[in-house]
Scaffold this active site. Sequence first.
Site: not given
Length: 607
Positions: A2, A102, A481, A485, A602
């Site tokens: 967050c 968290g 990878e 992606k 992210k």
Amino acid sequence: MCGIVGYIGSEQAAPILLEGLEKLEYRGYDSAGIAVINNGEINARKAKGRLSVLKEKTNSGKDVPGVTGIGHTRWATHGEPSDVNSHPHLSNSGRFAVVHNGIIENYMALKNRLISKGFEFTSETDTEVIAHLFEYYYKGDIMDAMIKVIDRVEGSYALGVLCSDYPDSFIAVRKASPLIVGLGSGENFIASDVTAILKHTRDIYYIEDNEIVVLTKDDVKVYNIDKEEVEKEVSTVDWDVSAAEKGGYEHFMIKEIEEQPKAIRATISPRLKDGRIVLDDVSLTKDDIKGLRKIFIVACGSAYHVGVVGKYIIEKMCRIPVETVIASEFRYCDPIVTKDDLVIVISQSGETADSLEALKVAKDHGARVLSIVNVVGSAIANASDDVIYTWAGPEIAVATTKAYSTQLTVMYMLSIYMADKLSTITSGQYKQYIDDLEKLPELVAETLKNKDQIAYLASKFYNCHSIFFIGRNLDYAVSLEGSLKLKEISYIHSEAYAAGELKHGTISLIEDGTLVIALATGKELFDKTVSNIKEVTTRGAVVLGLTTEEHSMTGIADYTITIPAANPMFLPSLSVIPLQLFGYYVAAQKGCDIDKPRNLAKSVTVE
Ligand code: M6R
């Protein structure tokens, strides 16, 4: 997971908070909220959905008066995305408002206890216990209450807390979740990440675990849990504000793909002096390297894929056994790690929970930990014996590109550095590696020129239901990878396989028209991979071959992407480029939300 922000100053807080949250949306984007103190009362506004919904609800913040406030953008863990589960959470009396990044691990026990004391819960979140705990422990001194609260909660947190009794200040703390303070003139800020405040100030404090921050408009004081003031050093961020802006690009992802030559150069240049690699940031001596029994590389997702490349190149160059392990597995596999081992932890954010915990396991076993990190002052960087920063600049798109490429670059440099110390390469080979390394940014720029062909191929294949990636050795590592992606942003099912392994089961999924992307860049194994391509074409696959200009795939693959020839060790940096672009253009064709793919965030600060 967050993002949190906080502001105190003379300007209206809400628009500034919303602007900050916009920069943090990459950290979570299923709901958002703000709370502002006005006339001694806390006014909270929350909304499920993207930040734009909250903006609309508050007239871009203009409808929420007050000059002191906190804000939050959420990636749901406890409780579905909804207005009520959004932060800030208020205590029953409305005296406290809390934003939290968290996980509170013991929230159930605390919640039951608070219920037994008459507190009423409105949300399903773990965070709400914090608001009620403040109410419970508050006896007129916010600092005392904060110390009691953090003594009771277990887990990870960065907290911003408003108390209506303190209209001219607010308080914050962190443990294992990122928190920085921005120092302005007549205004001060907190945020999960510098991008949120860069527009206002470049002077920041990196807050350490268990440091408590009290902010007023003219002052910031930092205390330890014994209420002693801590002297903090001001760090100045030298990023350009534009580094965290789209700058005319349609998506952050394509901007960050394009930035790769520059980012790789920024990783290499400060560490190359007079033709030699100088790792000032690493205290590992020649004797330490010679004494290594084994190297572990531990990471998650794309960073793990860098580790797979790392295993091939370190073993080849240094002849030290390397095991690359997914961090969430490493934590619980009772690893045979000793004090003679080096554990390399790779993480863009430096806050990935599994990687951080794996790091702690490594340290508990007495191993030395070297981390490869992008975010300065992050938890993983702080907990490591040595850190090599990738200097990629802010990476906003959820799908990593430039961070991956700079991590690879560090991996090459570390391998060459260690091989030199171990004398497993000659001085001639060393010189050749350095020469080739210096050419890398140019070669990546050259590879990026092939966008039109990749966009065309994406337009042909964006309707596929399933796509396979195959390759051997380094090509296999890059396939992993490329596949990630593609699937994370386009939602097309995809698997990466070691080319020789496909026939041991998975080949049964190949049918007429199945797209197989075959990487065959390495000279030594080119013919072997060609045999594997034949195996799939015989079964009806359409093959998109990826090779260097030294080879031809005419008559072997249906379509070919050609990358420049380069030192074989550095080819992953080139072969990954068309795969990043392919994923990007496929997702664009499908109209996907490229920078914020569904269900993702992210940085993953939960287990
Ligand atoms: O911040 P980290 O490098 O520790 O993150 C690790 C993974 O979560 C990350 O690489 C993830 O796989 C990316 N979204 C992939 O594009």
